[in-house]
Design a protein around this motif. Structure first.
Motif, PDB file in Angstrom:
ATOM      1  N   ILE A  34       0.834  -0.997  -0.005  1.00 51.85           N
ATOM      2  CA  ILE A  34       0.104   0.036   0.005  1.00 51.85           C
ATOM      3  C   ILE A  34       0.878   1.387   0.005  1.00 51.85           C
ATOM      4  O   ILE A  34       0.709   2.116  -0.849  1.00 51.85           O
ATOM      5  CB  ILE A  34      -1.002   0.034   1.223  1.00 51.85           C
ATOM      6  N   VAL A  35       1.727   1.254   1.051  1.00 50.47           N
ATOM      7  CA  VAL A  35       2.793   2.588   0.956  1.00 50.47           C
ATOM      8  C   VAL A  35       3.507   2.690  -0.244  1.00 50.47           C
ATOM      9  O   VAL A  35       3.711   3.793  -0.993  1.00 50.47           O
ATOM     10  CB  VAL A  35       3.788   2.379   2.141  1.00 50.47           C
ATOM     11  N   THR A  48     -10.611   2.678  -4.681  1.00 52.02           N
ATOM     12  CA  THR A  48     -10.729   1.737  -5.509  1.00 52.02           C
ATOM     13  C   THR A  48      -9.439   1.715  -6.407  1.00 52.02           C
ATOM     14  O   THR A  48      -9.071   0.468  -7.125  1.00 52.02           O
ATOM     15  CB  THR A  48     -11.827   1.865  -6.547  1.00 52.02           C
ATOM     16  N   GLU A  49      -8.726   2.850  -6.606  1.00 55.31           N
ATOM     17  CA  GLU A  49      -7.505   2.911  -7.358  1.00 55.31           C
ATOM     18  C   GLU A  49      -6.414   1.811  -6.567  1.00 55.31           C
ATOM     19  O   GLU A  49      -5.565   1.282  -7.016  1.00 55.31           O
ATOM     20  CB  GLU A  49      -6.852   4.067  -7.360  1.00 55.31           C
ATOM     21  N   ILE A  50      -6.227   2.125  -5.228  1.00 57.44           N
ATOM     22  CA  ILE A  50      -5.403   1.324  -4.501  1.00 57.44           C
ATOM     23  C   ILE A  50      -5.700  -0.137  -4.526  1.00 57.44           C
ATOM     24  O   ILE A  50      -4.805  -1.109  -4.755  1.00 57.44           O
ATOM     25  CB  ILE A  50      -5.357   1.608  -3.051  1.00 57.44           C
ATOM     26  N   VAL A  54      -3.355  -3.305  -6.103  1.00 52.86           N
ATOM     27  CA  VAL A  54      -2.717  -4.240  -5.541  1.00 52.86           C
ATOM     28  C   VAL A  54      -3.938  -5.503  -5.462  1.00 52.86           C
ATOM     29  O   VAL A  54      -4.787  -5.486  -4.386  1.00 52.86           O
ATOM     30  CB  VAL A  54      -2.506  -3.947  -3.944  1.00 52.86           C
ATOM     31  N   PRO A  55      -4.128  -6.138  -6.745  1.00 56.40           N
ATOM     32  CA  PRO A  55      -5.350  -6.849  -6.905  1.00 56.40           C
ATOM     33  C   PRO A  55      -5.601  -8.153  -5.962  1.00 56.40           C
ATOM     34  O   PRO A  55      -6.616  -8.589  -5.592  1.00 56.40           O
ATOM     35  CB  PRO A  55      -5.143  -7.390  -8.241  1.00 56.40           C
ATOM     36  N   GLN A  56      -4.679  -8.373  -5.246  1.00 54.57           N
ATOM     37  CA  GLN A  56      -4.612  -9.714  -4.409  1.00 54.57           C
ATOM     38  C   GLN A  56      -5.146  -9.285  -2.984  1.00 54.57           C
ATOM     39  O   GLN A  56      -5.455 -10.116  -2.080  1.00 54.57           O
ATOM     40  CB  GLN A  56      -3.540 -10.522  -4.319  1.00 54.57           C
ATOM     41  N   LEU A  62      -7.354  -4.187   2.944  1.00 52.09           N
ATOM     42  CA  LEU A  62      -7.189  -2.841   2.597  1.00 52.09           C
ATOM     43  C   LEU A  62      -7.621  -1.582   3.660  1.00 52.09           C
ATOM     44  O   LEU A  62      -7.138  -0.884   4.039  1.00 52.09           O
ATOM     45  CB  LEU A  62      -7.673  -2.552   1.116  1.00 52.09           C
ATOM     46  N   SER A  63      -9.072  -1.873   3.989  1.00 56.88           N
ATOM     47  CA  SER A  63      -9.527  -0.985   5.037  1.00 56.88           C
ATOM     48  C   SER A  63      -9.041  -0.797   6.306  1.00 56.88           C
ATOM     49  O   SER A  63      -8.820  -0.024   6.946  1.00 56.88           O
ATOM     50  CB  SER A  63     -11.087  -1.352   5.059  1.00 56.88           C
TER      51      SER A  63
END
Length: 114
Positions: A34-35, A48-50, A54-56, A62-63
């Motif tokens: 994420i960073v 949604t862009e993040i 990082v699709p996996q 993520l939240s």
């Protein structure tokens, strides 16, 4: 005496607690990714862009990670009034200061893990 200078009284190495805390924070599952994605943007990204970068990564994780990083002062949450309301995440000065360490770790990975 600063924590990194503490000694056990002999030549036994002692791990610096601040170093350990930093590694534990950035080393949590998906946090480094994420960073790294936010560092690439040099600005803010919508949730949604993040997620697409990082699709996996699951929405739940993520939240959680974004909330943790926000609480630690690494990420800031920006809310733009709507309609529709849009939420974006960007690195703080503290988060952006991780860039040299992330860059070095990427270089190390390319050299040794490739």
């Amino acid at each position: 005496m600063p924590p990194e200078a503490k000694s056990s009284g002999d030549d036994t190495p002692v791990c610096c607690p601040l170093y350990h805390e930093a590694v534990e924070m950035i080393g949590r599952r998906w946090t480094g990714a994420i960073v790294e994605v936010l560092l690439q943007r040099h600005g803010s990204l919508r949730y949604t862009e993040i997620s697409h970068a990082v699709p996996q990564l699951s929405d739940r994780l993520l939240s959680e990670r974004l909330k943790e990083l926000e609480q630690r002062g690494v990420v800031e949450r920006e809310v733009s009034p709507g309609p529709p309301v849009q939420v974006a995440y960007g690195l703080t000065d503290m988060g952006r200061s991780l860039e040299p360490a992330v860059r070095e770790l990427k270089e190390w990975a390319r050299r040794w893990l490739n």
